[in-house]
Design an enzyme around this catalytic site. Structure first.
Site, PDB file in Angstrom:
ATOM      1  N   LYS A   1      25.998  -0.510 113.331  1.00  0.00           N
ATOM      2  CA  LYS A   1      25.055  -1.619 113.150  1.00  0.00           C
ATOM      3  C   LYS A   1      23.617  -1.141 113.029  1.00  0.00           C
ATOM      4  O   LYS A   1      22.849  -1.699 112.261  1.00  0.00           O
ATOM      5  CB  LYS A   1      25.183  -2.631 114.290  1.00  0.00           C
ATOM      6  CG  LYS A   1      26.396  -3.514 114.131  1.00  0.00           C
ATOM      7  CD  LYS A   1      26.285  -4.735 115.004  1.00  0.00           C
ATOM      8  CE  LYS A   1      27.520  -5.605 114.875  1.00  0.00           C
ATOM      9  NZ  LYS A   1      27.505  -6.720 115.795  1.00  0.00           N
TER      10      LYS A   1
ATOM     11  N   LYS B   1      36.208  -2.938 108.257  1.00  0.00           N
ATOM     12  CA  LYS B   1      36.889  -4.066 108.904  1.00  0.00           C
ATOM     13  C   LYS B   1      36.244  -5.395 108.504  1.00  0.00           C
ATOM     14  O   LYS B   1      35.041  -5.449 108.224  1.00  0.00           O
ATOM     15  CB  LYS B   1      36.900  -3.906 110.424  1.00  0.00           C
ATOM     16  CG  LYS B   1      35.565  -4.139 111.089  1.00  0.00           C
ATOM     17  CD  LYS B   1      35.718  -4.455 112.570  1.00  0.00           C
ATOM     18  CE  LYS B   1      34.393  -4.957 113.111  1.00  0.00           C
ATOM     19  NZ  LYS B   1      34.418  -5.894 114.175  1.00  0.00           N
TER      20      LYS B   1
ATOM     21  N   LYS C   1      32.456 -10.888 111.052  1.00  0.00           N
ATOM     22  CA  LYS C   1      31.831 -12.184 110.820  1.00  0.00           C
ATOM     23  C   LYS C   1      30.323 -12.111 110.695  1.00  0.00           C
ATOM     24  O   LYS C   1      29.720 -12.983 110.104  1.00  0.00           O
ATOM     25  CB  LYS C   1      32.267 -13.225 111.852  1.00  0.00           C
ATOM     26  CG  LYS C   1      31.973 -12.975 113.302  1.00  0.00           C
ATOM     27  CD  LYS C   1      32.500 -14.166 114.072  1.00  0.00           C
ATOM     28  CE  LYS C   1      33.157 -13.810 115.376  1.00  0.00           C
ATOM     29  NZ  LYS C   1      32.340 -13.033 116.315  1.00  0.00           N
TER      30      LYS C   1
HETATM   31  N1  AQP Z   1      38.700  -7.121 111.337  1.00  0.00           N
HETATM   32  C1  AQP Z   1      39.268  -7.321 112.515  1.00  0.00           C
HETATM   33  N2  AQP Z   1      40.591  -7.097 112.670  1.00  0.00           N
HETATM   34  C2  AQP Z   1      41.200  -7.307 113.875  1.00  0.00           C
HETATM   35  N3  AQP Z   1      40.537  -7.780 114.966  1.00  0.00           N
HETATM   36  C3  AQP Z   1      39.224  -8.020 114.848  1.00  0.00           C
HETATM   37  N4  AQP Z   1      38.300  -8.482 115.710  1.00  0.00           N
HETATM   38  C4  AQP Z   1      37.098  -8.560 115.078  1.00  0.00           C
HETATM   39  N5  AQP Z   1      37.215  -8.155 113.804  1.00  0.00           N
HETATM   40  C5  AQP Z   1      38.517  -7.811 113.622  1.00  0.00           C
HETATM   41  C6  AQP Z   1      38.559  -8.854 117.095  1.00  0.00           C
HETATM   42  O1  AQP Z   1      38.061 -10.166 117.289  1.00  0.00           O
HETATM   43  C7  AQP Z   1      37.594 -10.295 118.645  1.00  0.00           C
HETATM   44  C8  AQP Z   1      36.217 -10.901 118.631  1.00  0.00           C
HETATM   45  O2  AQP Z   1      35.297  -9.923 118.179  1.00  0.00           O
HETATM   46  P1  AQP Z   1      33.809 -10.178 117.763  1.00  0.00           P
HETATM   47  O3  AQP Z   1      33.319 -11.439 118.370  1.00  0.00           O
HETATM   48  O4  AQP Z   1      33.031  -8.927 117.999  1.00  0.00           O
HETATM   49  O5  AQP Z   1      34.021 -10.403 116.209  1.00  0.00           O
HETATM   50  P2  AQP Z   1      33.449  -9.662 114.942  1.00  0.00           P
HETATM   51  O6  AQP Z   1      34.001 -10.359 113.767  1.00  0.00           O
HETATM   52  O7  AQP Z   1      33.710  -8.213 115.054  1.00  0.00           O
HETATM   53  O8  AQP Z   1      31.959 -10.044 115.124  1.00  0.00           O
HETATM   54  P3  AQP Z   1      30.714  -9.365 114.594  1.00  0.00           P
HETATM   55  O9  AQP Z   1      29.572 -10.257 114.970  1.00  0.00           O
HETATM   56  O10 AQP Z   1      30.869  -9.011 113.168  1.00  0.00           O
HETATM   57  O11 AQP Z   1      30.641  -8.117 115.501  1.00  0.00           O
HETATM   58  P4  AQP Z   1      30.906  -6.600 115.203  1.00  0.00           P
HETATM   59  O12 AQP Z   1      30.577  -6.349 113.767  1.00  0.00           O
HETATM   60  O13 AQP Z   1      30.038  -5.961 116.210  1.00  0.00           O
HETATM   61  O14 AQP Z   1      32.347  -6.304 115.544  1.00  0.00           O
HETATM   62  C9  AQP Z   1      37.640  -8.896 119.242  1.00  0.00           C
HETATM   63  O15 AQP Z   1      38.773  -8.776 120.076  1.00  0.00           O
HETATM   64  C10 AQP Z   1      37.772  -7.986 118.057  1.00  0.00           C
HETATM   65  O16 AQP Z   1      38.497  -6.803 118.358  1.00  0.00           O
END
Ligand code: AQP
Length: 327
Positions: free
Chosen positions: A111, A194, A197
């Protein structure tokens, strides 16, 4: 009974990776465990937020969790900032983790390097300490997460073990639970990355509340490769393997077995889109019902926060006592 804890950020719209990687397990694990689930709004503050959007996203994410199957009567469902023990324990965690350990977290490196002109908050660097506090506050045995969170659960274990060895038995050392299928759902356009969101609207991300026609289009345009054989091979064929993994998570069949049903990419894309649309249909319908009454959701979250504070208060008091702070 074992205790399960997990959290999710209200940082954008819920996507297929969140659902298959984490929430399907959240829902299953509430059946036989004491489950505690949290909308981690304090984590969302690591990036700048629009206050009204954050408030709306927080309530809507809670509604989506209920729509996915989290039962607020059976599980403890709450918002992190309504339980003040989380940031309180986080300071003790920050003082138990090292600068070097935090520097090695891949989420921070990704990030902070994504756009070097952007503001990088200190919170983005230290948030694994807050996440450790989230988990350890509930004497958690199991943490259902996607594969990207493996490293954060590892650092939580390290912090718990270090604290226990310095100050005496205080925390339960938790284990992660990562699903076999759907543990790492990749971006449909960039299958080496990956699905995420915080990327916002993108042709590679499938949202849980997305219109079926749009979902169909996104799968039709999913990046594959210049060959034509359907094989499950993540290193050589990341795009095709991602489609097979998604279909596997929706149907329960192994991706290698599914691959043998296809000779071309087109039908694989169509069937995967259809399976996803069917999986999302009841979730979208239930969410539409819940959305009409945000006050009721907020009431349920308040009840959840009060319930969470009973355990969080006890564990924080134990940690404070053991480290030598006055009660
Ligand atoms: N691509 C993914 N595949 C499988 N599991 C995933 N998770 C997130 N992305 C994937 C899982 O979802 C849960 C919530 O995680 P989060 O709130 O961190 O979601 P995110 O989509 O990853 O959000 P952000 O804001 O984009 O954060 P970053 O980029 O920091 O990860 C977790 O259990 C995660 O493993």
């Amino acid at each position: 009974m074992k205790r399960v804890f997990s959290g999710i950020q209200p940082s954008g719209d819920l996507h297929l990776g969140n659902l298959l990687g984490a929430l399907v397990n959240w829902s299953k694990m509430q059946e036989d465990n004491d489950a505690v689930y949290c909308v981690v709004d304090l984590h969302a503050l690591t990036l700048p937020q629009e206050p009204d959007v954050l408030r709306k996203n927080t309530v809507e994410l809670a509604q989506l969790l209920i729509a996915v199957g989290i039962d607020p009567e059976r599980s403890t469902l709450f918002v992190q900032s309504q339980v003040p023990q989380h940031p309180q324990l986080a300071w003790l965690m920050e003082c138990t983790v090292s600068y070097g350990e935090l520097s090695r977290m891949t989420a921070f490196k990704d990030k902070s390097n994504r756009d070097t002109t952007k503001f990088v908050s200190a919170g983005l660097f230290t948030y694994p300490a807050l996440q450790a506090a989230d988990i350890l506050l509930y004497d958690t045995d199991f943490v259902p997460v996607g594969d990207d969170q493996r490293q954060h659960v590892e650092i939580t274990r390290d912090i718990a073990e270090r604290f226990n060895s310095r100050y005496g038995e205080t925390f339960v050392v938790p284990e992660h639970v990562i699903p076999e299928a759907g543990a790492r759902v990749m971006d449909l356009q960039k299958p080496d990355r990956k699905m995420s969101k915080s990327e916002g609207e993108s042709p590679g991300t499938v949202f849980v509340l997305e219109d079926p026609k749009k979902i169909e289009k996104k799968f039709k345009r999913a990046v594959t490769d210049s060959e034509s054989d359907v094989r499950f091979d993540i290193a050589e064929k990341p795009g095709v393997s991602n489609l097979l993994s998604i279909l596997s998570a929706c149907t329960g069949e192994a991706p290698e077995d599914l691959a043998s049903n296809y000779e071309q990419y087109g039908p694989l894309k169509t069937d995967t889109a259809e399976a996803v649309i069917e999986l999302l249909r009841p979730i979208q319908a239930r969410f539409a019902e819940l959305q009409s009454d945000p006050a009721e959701t907020q009431r349920l979250l308040r009840v959840g926060a009060d319930k969470a504070q009973v355990v969080a208060g006890e564990v924080l008091a134990r940690a404070k006592r053991n480290i030598g702070l006055l009660a």
